[in-house]
Design a protein around this motif. Structure first.
Motif, PDB file in Angstrom:
ATOM      1  N   ARG A 282       0.829  -1.208   0.000  1.00  0.00           N
ATOM      2  CA  ARG A 282       0.000   0.000   0.000  1.00  0.00           C
ATOM      3  C   ARG A 282       0.866   1.262   0.000  1.00  0.00           C
ATOM      4  NH1 ARG A 282      -5.356  -1.206   3.784  1.00  0.00           N
ATOM      5  NH2 ARG A 282      -5.900  -3.190   2.804  1.00  0.00           N
ATOM      6  N   ALA A 283       1.665   1.383  -1.020  1.00  0.00           N
ATOM      7  CA  ALA A 283       2.634   2.473  -1.082  1.00  0.00           C
ATOM      8  C   ALA A 283       2.055   3.713  -1.739  1.00  0.00           C
ATOM      9  CB  ALA A 283       3.878   2.025  -1.846  1.00  0.00           C
ATOM     10  N   VAL A 284       2.516   4.864  -1.276  1.00  0.00           N
ATOM     11  CA  VAL A 284       2.258   6.134  -1.943  1.00  0.00           C
ATOM     12  C   VAL A 284       3.599   6.777  -2.267  1.00  0.00           C
ATOM     13  CG1 VAL A 284       0.009   6.568  -0.904  1.00  0.00           C
ATOM     14  CG2 VAL A 284       2.056   7.338   0.279  1.00  0.00           C
ATOM     15  N   LYS A 285       3.648   7.439  -3.411  1.00  0.00           N
ATOM     16  CA  LYS A 285       4.846   8.199  -3.783  1.00  0.00           C
ATOM     17  C   LYS A 285       4.611   9.655  -3.404  1.00  0.00           C
ATOM     18  CE  LYS A 285       6.766   7.251  -7.750  1.00  0.00           C
ATOM     19  NZ  LYS A 285       8.092   6.662  -7.448  1.00  0.00           N
TER      20      LYS A 285
ATOM     21  N   HIS B 250      16.395  13.887 -10.532  1.00  0.00           N
ATOM     22  CA  HIS B 250      15.428  13.953  -9.437  1.00  0.00           C
ATOM     23  C   HIS B 250      15.277  12.599  -8.755  1.00  0.00           C
ATOM     24  CE1 HIS B 250      12.285  16.250  -7.451  1.00  0.00           C
ATOM     25  NE2 HIS B 250      11.473  15.217  -7.553  1.00  0.00           N
ATOM     26  N   CYS B 251      15.114  12.634  -7.449  1.00  0.00           N
ATOM     27  CA  CYS B 251      14.781  11.426  -6.696  1.00  0.00           C
ATOM     28  C   CYS B 251      13.495  11.675  -5.929  1.00  0.00           C
ATOM     29  CB  CYS B 251      15.905  11.037  -5.734  1.00  0.00           C
ATOM     30  SG  CYS B 251      16.127  12.164  -4.344  1.00  0.00           S
ATOM     31  N   THR B 252      12.883  10.612  -5.497  1.00  0.00           N
ATOM     32  CA  THR B 252      11.622  10.749  -4.770  1.00  0.00           C
ATOM     33  C   THR B 252      11.506   9.605  -3.776  1.00  0.00           C
ATOM     34  OG1 THR B 252       9.239  11.124  -5.054  1.00  0.00           O
ATOM     35  CG2 THR B 252      10.249   9.439  -6.430  1.00  0.00           C
ATOM     36  N   GLU B 253      10.398   9.592  -3.029  1.00  0.00           N
ATOM     37  CA  GLU B 253      10.232   8.603  -1.966  1.00  0.00           C
ATOM     38  C   GLU B 253       8.883   7.914  -2.071  1.00  0.00           C
ATOM     39  OE1 GLU B 253       9.084  10.202   2.031  1.00  0.00           O
ATOM     40  OE2 GLU B 253       9.770  12.097   1.161  1.00  0.00           O
ATOM     41  N   ASN B 254       8.861   6.680  -1.639  1.00  0.00           N
ATOM     42  CA  ASN B 254       7.642   5.891  -1.544  1.00  0.00           C
ATOM     43  C   ASN B 254       7.476   5.463  -0.097  1.00  0.00           C
ATOM     44  OD1 ASN B 254       7.216   5.387  -4.649  1.00  0.00           O
ATOM     45  ND2 ASN B 254       9.346   4.912  -4.237  1.00  0.00           N
ATOM     46  N   VAL B 255       6.286   5.674   0.450  1.00  0.00           N
ATOM     47  CA  VAL B 255       6.025   5.362   1.854  1.00  0.00           C
ATOM     48  C   VAL B 255       5.004   4.242   1.932  1.00  0.00           C
ATOM     49  CG1 VAL B 255       5.283   6.277   4.087  1.00  0.00           C
ATOM     50  CG2 VAL B 255       6.493   7.758   2.473  1.00  0.00           C
ATOM     51  N   CYS B 256       5.295   3.222   2.718  1.00  0.00           N
ATOM     52  CA  CYS B 256       4.395   2.090   2.880  1.00  0.00           C
ATOM     53  C   CYS B 256       3.329   2.418   3.924  1.00  0.00           C
ATOM     54  CB  CYS B 256       5.166   0.849   3.310  1.00  0.00           C
ATOM     55  SG  CYS B 256       6.452   0.348   2.158  1.00  0.00           S
TER      56      CYS B 256
ATOM     57  N   THR C 249      22.735  12.653  16.121  1.00  0.00           N
ATOM     58  CA  THR C 249      21.344  12.994  16.396  1.00  0.00           C
ATOM     59  C   THR C 249      20.645  13.315  15.095  1.00  0.00           C
ATOM     60  OG1 THR C 249      21.991  13.919  18.518  1.00  0.00           O
ATOM     61  CG2 THR C 249      19.809  14.500  17.683  1.00  0.00           C
ATOM     62  N   PRO C 250      19.556  12.630  14.781  1.00  0.00           N
ATOM     63  CA  PRO C 250      18.870  12.882  13.506  1.00  0.00           C
ATOM     64  C   PRO C 250      18.166  14.223  13.516  1.00  0.00           C
ATOM     65  CG  PRO C 250      17.606  11.361  14.845  1.00  0.00           C
ATOM     66  CD  PRO C 250      18.902  11.608  15.587  1.00  0.00           C
ATOM     67  N   GLN C 251      17.837  14.668  12.286  1.00  0.00           N
ATOM     68  CA  GLN C 251      17.095  15.914  12.140  1.00  0.00           C
ATOM     69  C   GLN C 251      15.744  15.788  12.822  1.00  0.00           C
ATOM     70  OE1 GLN C 251      15.578  16.762   8.257  1.00  0.00           O
ATOM     71  NE2 GLN C 251      16.040  18.925   8.418  1.00  0.00           N
ATOM     72  N   ASP C 252      15.277  16.859  13.421  1.00  0.00           N
ATOM     73  CA  ASP C 252      14.010  16.865  14.130  1.00  0.00           C
ATOM     74  C   ASP C 252      12.873  17.030  13.135  1.00  0.00           C
ATOM     75  OD1 ASP C 252      11.948  17.012  15.870  1.00  0.00           O
ATOM     76  OD2 ASP C 252      12.512  18.920  16.777  1.00  0.00           O
ATOM     77  N   THR C 253      12.409  15.895  12.583  1.00  0.00           N
ATOM     78  CA  THR C 253      11.313  15.929  11.638  1.00  0.00           C
ATOM     79  C   THR C 253      10.069  15.370  12.275  1.00  0.00           C
ATOM     80  OG1 THR C 253      12.014  13.782  10.790  1.00  0.00           O
ATOM     81  CG2 THR C 253      12.782  15.721   9.605  1.00  0.00           C
ATOM     82  N   ALA C 254       8.934  15.754  11.701  1.00  0.00           N
ATOM     83  CA  ALA C 254       7.679  15.393  12.335  1.00  0.00           C
ATOM     84  C   ALA C 254       7.270  13.953  12.091  1.00  0.00           C
ATOM     85  CB  ALA C 254       6.563  16.340  11.842  1.00  0.00           C
ATOM     86  N   LEU C 255       7.769  13.372  11.007  1.00  0.00           N
ATOM     87  CA  LEU C 255       7.427  11.983  10.751  1.00  0.00           C
ATOM     88  C   LEU C 255       8.491  11.388   9.850  1.00  0.00           C
ATOM     89  CD1 LEU C 255       4.617  11.655   8.093  1.00  0.00           C
ATOM     90  CD2 LEU C 255       5.733  13.810   8.556  1.00  0.00           C
ATOM     91  N   VAL C 256       8.609  10.081   9.937  1.00  0.00           N
ATOM     92  CA  VAL C 256       9.577   9.393   9.112  1.00  0.00           C
ATOM     93  C   VAL C 256       9.271   9.683   7.647  1.00  0.00           C
ATOM     94  CG1 VAL C 256      10.345   7.127   8.390  1.00  0.00           C
ATOM     95  CG2 VAL C 256       9.970   7.590  10.803  1.00  0.00           C
ATOM     96  N   GLY C 257      10.317  10.030   6.899  1.00  0.00           N
ATOM     97  CA  GLY C 257      10.135  10.311   5.491  1.00  0.00           C
ATOM     98  C   GLY C 257       9.602  11.690   5.199  1.00  0.00           C
ATOM     99  N   GLY C 258       9.623  12.577   6.165  1.00  0.00           N
ATOM    100  CA  GLY C 258       9.074  13.918   5.947  1.00  0.00           C
ATOM    101  C   GLY C 258       9.893  14.697   4.951  1.00  0.00           C
TER     102      GLY C 258
END
Length: 377
Positions: free
Chosen positions: A119-122, A266-272, A367-376
């Motif tokens: 159930r991935a979204v790009k 260009h690159c992009t991401e897919n989130v499950c 320490t990772p970047q302070d992002t609101a959600l994984v893959g943000g």
């Protein structure tokens, strides 16, 4: 539900060693996998425990390598084998705590089988001159998914749309929009689907969801979205949730309209979104496998370099990696260091060598970047 990123308490470093998945397809895949490993290694050199890369043991087919089989039954079997193997790899990595996978191009039919099952979204946030567009591409259902049944001289393709998946995709898209624009201001929500082929079902699902959420969602045919884009453009902070059929074709046009450069860079991401691997992020280049360039040191590495920077910053404790990488890429532009597709005379390795020579990565404290959600974005 996606796994939210929880930053380490202030002053406390993340001590776990990040593990990044790597899946490689044929064509130029092996060359780009090497680029990814080199750049990720340079960008994460300051991590106190290093970064581990878990590579899938299978070399997945490209469309070109499958065509060489010249037998439909054999191609179908290999397509299914690749899909099954890659799905297991993604699920296993997610179960073991991996947040991100980088994948080079593989055969689209295998890939979309996996995206349907997971159930991935790009997701792509495009910005230009003060305008921004968030494109969330529904890869979990529709005409790109489904199964083929063969009879002599005929292929019957069966696919599904569901209310559950539609609501999950839209809900996730709204969540990403809140992350992209934290002040809550969103000018317009547009859905681009071939909904007129579904007996009014998709219209009803979207209308009900919009009522429950108290928001306006404009559901349009793809040609209407195109006409509006040509005639009026899109207002700033537009969220487009789109079926794969339209978004795949229009992506290069949207990149052009929003000044995001060539597709090859260009690159992009897919989130499950499926339970189990939910939140696992797969990064990819937008360009294909480029089998005709395999082994010739001519493939453009820029999209892979950018993917490595995103993985380093978001998932491997290297804040500032994206900014440092973009600064180095601008330096290469100024010096004319490009592969032939961009008008240059440099090999793939020469471009990567030049980038690493001028790369100035901020010291990492793990320490990772302070992002609101994984893959943000």
């Amino acid at each position: 539900m996606t796994r939210p990123h929880v930053p380490a308490p202030e002053g406390e470093s993340r001590v776990a060693r990040p593990v990044i998945g790597l899946a490689v397809g044929r064509g130029t895949g092996p060359e780009l996998a090497d680029v990814f490993e080199r750049v990720l290694g340079a960008l994460t050199a300051g991590h106190p425990h290093g970064v581990a890369i878990e590579r899938s043991p299978r070399l997945y087919h490209s469309y070109v390598s499958l065509r060489a089989e010249r037998d439909v039954a054999r191609i179908r079997a290999l397509t299914a084998d690749d899909a099954d193997h890659y799905e297991r790899f993604c699920r296993t990595r997610a179960e073991q705590g991996t947040e991100a996978i980088f994948r080079t191009a593989i055969n689209a039919q295998s890939l979309y089988l996996v995206r349907q099952r997971l159930r991935a979204v790009k997701v792509d946030l495009l910005t230009d001159a003060g305008r921004s567009l968030l494109l969330v591409r529904d890869q979990a259902q529709g005409f790109y998914t489904g199964d083929n049944r063969h009879t002599p001289g005929e292929v019957i393709r069966t696919m599904t749309f569901s209310r559950e998946i539609t609501e999950a995709v839209v809900t996730y898209a709204l969540r990403r929009a809140r992350h992209a624009w934290p002040d809550g201001h969103l000018d317009r929500i547009v859905m681009a689907y071939k909904f007129h082929l579904l007996d009014g079902a998709l219209d009803a699902w979207v209308a009900d969801l919009a009522d429950r959420l108290g928001i306006r969602i404009d559901l349009f045919q793809p040609d209407t979205v195109n006409r509006n884009l040509i005639t009026h453009g899109l207002p700033d902070r537009t969220l487009i949730v789109a079926g794969n059929e339209w978004a795949d074709i229009m992506h290069v046009m949207l990149l052009d309209r929003f000044g995001s450069g060539r597709q090859e860079n260009h690159c992009t991401e897919n989130v499950c979104l499926a339970p189990g691997p939910a939140g696992l992020v797969e990064y990819q280049t937008v360009h294909g496998s480029a089998d005709d360039l395999a082994g010739r040191e001519l493939v453009n590495p820029v999209a892979t370099i950018r993917a490595a920077a995103l993985v380093a910053e978001r998932h491997a404790g290297s804040p500032g990696a994206v900014r440092a990488t973009e600064r180095s890429l601008r330096t290469l532009d100024e010096r004319g260091v490009h592969t032939p597709d961009l008008g240059g005379r440099h090999s793939t390795t020469a471009v990567v060598d030049a980038l690493l020579d001028c790369l100035d990565v901020p010291g990492s404290d793990g320490t990772p970047q302070d992002t609101a959600l994984v893959g943000g974005s």
